[in-house]
Design a protein around this motif. Structure first.
Motif, short mmCIF file in Angstrom:
data_model
loop_
_atom_site.label_atom_id
_atom_site.label_comp_id
_atom_site.label_asym_id
_atom_site.label_seq_id
_atom_site.Cartn_x
_atom_site.Cartn_y
_atom_site.Cartn_z
N PHE A 1 83.65 35.43 73.53
CA PHE A 1 84.13 34.20 72.88
C PHE A 1 85.65 34.09 72.98
O PHE A 1 86.20 33.05 73.32
N ILE B 1 90.04 30.48 64.02
CA ILE B 1 88.66 30.04 64.20
C ILE B 1 87.71 31.13 63.69
O ILE B 1 86.78 30.88 62.93
N PRO C 1 83.35 26.49 62.00
CA PRO C 1 84.69 26.15 62.48
C PRO C 1 84.71 24.97 63.45
O PRO C 1 85.78 24.60 63.93
N CYS C 2 83.54 24.34 63.71
CA CYS C 2 83.47 23.32 64.76
C CYS C 2 84.49 22.21 64.58
O CYS C 2 85.14 21.79 65.54
N ILE D 1 91.21 21.28 70.00
CA ILE D 1 90.99 20.89 71.39
C ILE D 1 91.63 19.54 71.67
O ILE D 1 92.27 19.33 72.71
N ALA E 1 86.62 33.12 76.39
CA ALA E 1 86.28 31.72 76.69
C ALA E 1 87.28 30.79 76.02
O ALA E 1 87.72 29.79 76.60
N VAL F 1 87.83 23.38 65.50
CA VAL F 1 87.93 23.59 66.94
C VAL F 1 88.10 22.26 67.67
O VAL F 1 88.91 22.14 68.59
N ARG G 1 84.89 31.26 60.55
CA ARG G 1 83.52 31.69 60.75
C ARG G 1 83.18 32.87 59.84
O ARG G 1 82.15 32.87 59.18
N CYS H 1 81.42 29.81 67.58
CA CYS H 1 81.41 28.36 67.61
C CYS H 1 80.79 27.90 68.91
O CYS H 1 81.23 28.27 69.99
N HIS H 2 79.77 27.06 68.80
CA HIS H 2 79.04 26.66 70.02
C HIS H 2 79.82 25.67 70.88
O HIS H 2 79.41 25.36 71.99
N VAL H 3 80.92 25.15 70.33
CA VAL H 3 81.73 24.23 71.15
C VAL H 3 82.32 25.00 72.33
O VAL H 3 82.36 24.52 73.46
N ILE H 4 82.75 26.20 72.02
CA ILE H 4 83.29 27.07 73.06
C ILE H 4 82.23 28.10 73.38
O ILE H 4 81.85 28.89 72.54
N ASP H 5 81.82 28.08 74.61
CA ASP H 5 80.68 28.91 74.98
C ASP H 5 81.13 30.14 75.76
O ASP H 5 81.65 30.02 76.86
#
Lengths: 135, 135
Positions: free
Chosen positions: B51, B68, B78-79, B86, B54, B82, B72, A128-132
């Motif tokens: 990941f 998550i 999963p954005c 958050i 992070a 997520v 995926r 997931c690109h939200v969490i890098d």
DNA sequence: CTAAAGCCTCCCCTGTAGGGGAGAGTCAAG
DNA sequence: CTTGACTCTCCCCTACAGGGGAGGCTTTAG
């Protein structure tokens, strides 16, 4: 005069389990035991219980509370110790609060960033690109 | 091509125990097992590991991270999930921070009060007058 | 071939403040 | 005398993210 554990628990508004636990760890010992082994408490037990709860409420742990009580029962005035403890706990809280604030701010900025990102352009390899992960 | 657990752990800068644990709870499964039962990981395992770290760093728990990853791996993006997570975590943090700040303020005021109190006038029945059980 | 290093599973341990329940003894009222 | 409420000790369980170590294979280098 002497209460048994059930009465103390009820008067204190707590559970028998909790009172037994307090005995076991040494923060609230019964005045004596009956012949049959029942815990017998004096009326002062209620004050002790309230002290324990008040100390817990300001963030002290039972182990620390036991130390305070041990000082008192040893004839010393635990005030100095308590003040130390309180000072240290406050400093720890400051540090902890700073951590949590930093974390929350990071979450908020992640949240704002996420709203600008297009989910369709999310690389499956990175979950997931939200969490890098910094890959 | 395939790494064994020790190499992955070293490259990731973590312990073998941790990698095994991640396998067990389902956040980082090996690509396959060797004939003798050894875990074999592809290079992508390193990204996965990063990941996970992070996500942990922003306060997500492994159980949530597993969810998550499951999304995926199930082909979904999963954005949205997520972002929800958050947002909720940030709100929880706000509440927690408020609690801790209130507690710290109480400790500070207790501290100030304690400095004005005379230890010699501390009632032994109440253990320590700095902390008031409300008796 | 042999020894060292690596890997496997399984099980217990950490801290916090108790909760749940088993099996057995005790005390009061009917 | 019996029943029901109360009490006792002892043991396992919770969340969280692993750590420590036992006992037993496997792989690799010399």
């Amino acid at each position: 005069m002497a209460m048994r554990i059930g009465e103390l628990a009820e008067r204190a508004g707590t559970s028998v389990k909790t009172i037994r636990y307090y005995d076991r760890i040494g923060v609230l010992r019964p005045a004596e035991r009956s012949e049959s082994g029942y815990r017998l408490y004096g009326v002062d037990a209620l004050d002790r219980y309230r002290f324990v709860r008040a100390a817990q409420a300001v963030g002290l742990r039972l182990g620390e509370i036991r130390e305070i009580i041990a000082l008192r029962d040893g004839g010393e005035t635990p005030c100095g110790f308590v003040v130390d403890l309180i000072g240290r706990r406050a400093a720890e809280l400051d540090a902890r609060i700073a951590e949590l604030v930093a974390l929350r701010d990071e979450l908020r900025s992640l949240d704002r960033r996420a709203r600008r990102l297009d989910p369709r352009r999310c690389d499956p390899r990175l979950v997931c690109h939200v969490i890098d992960g910094g890959a």
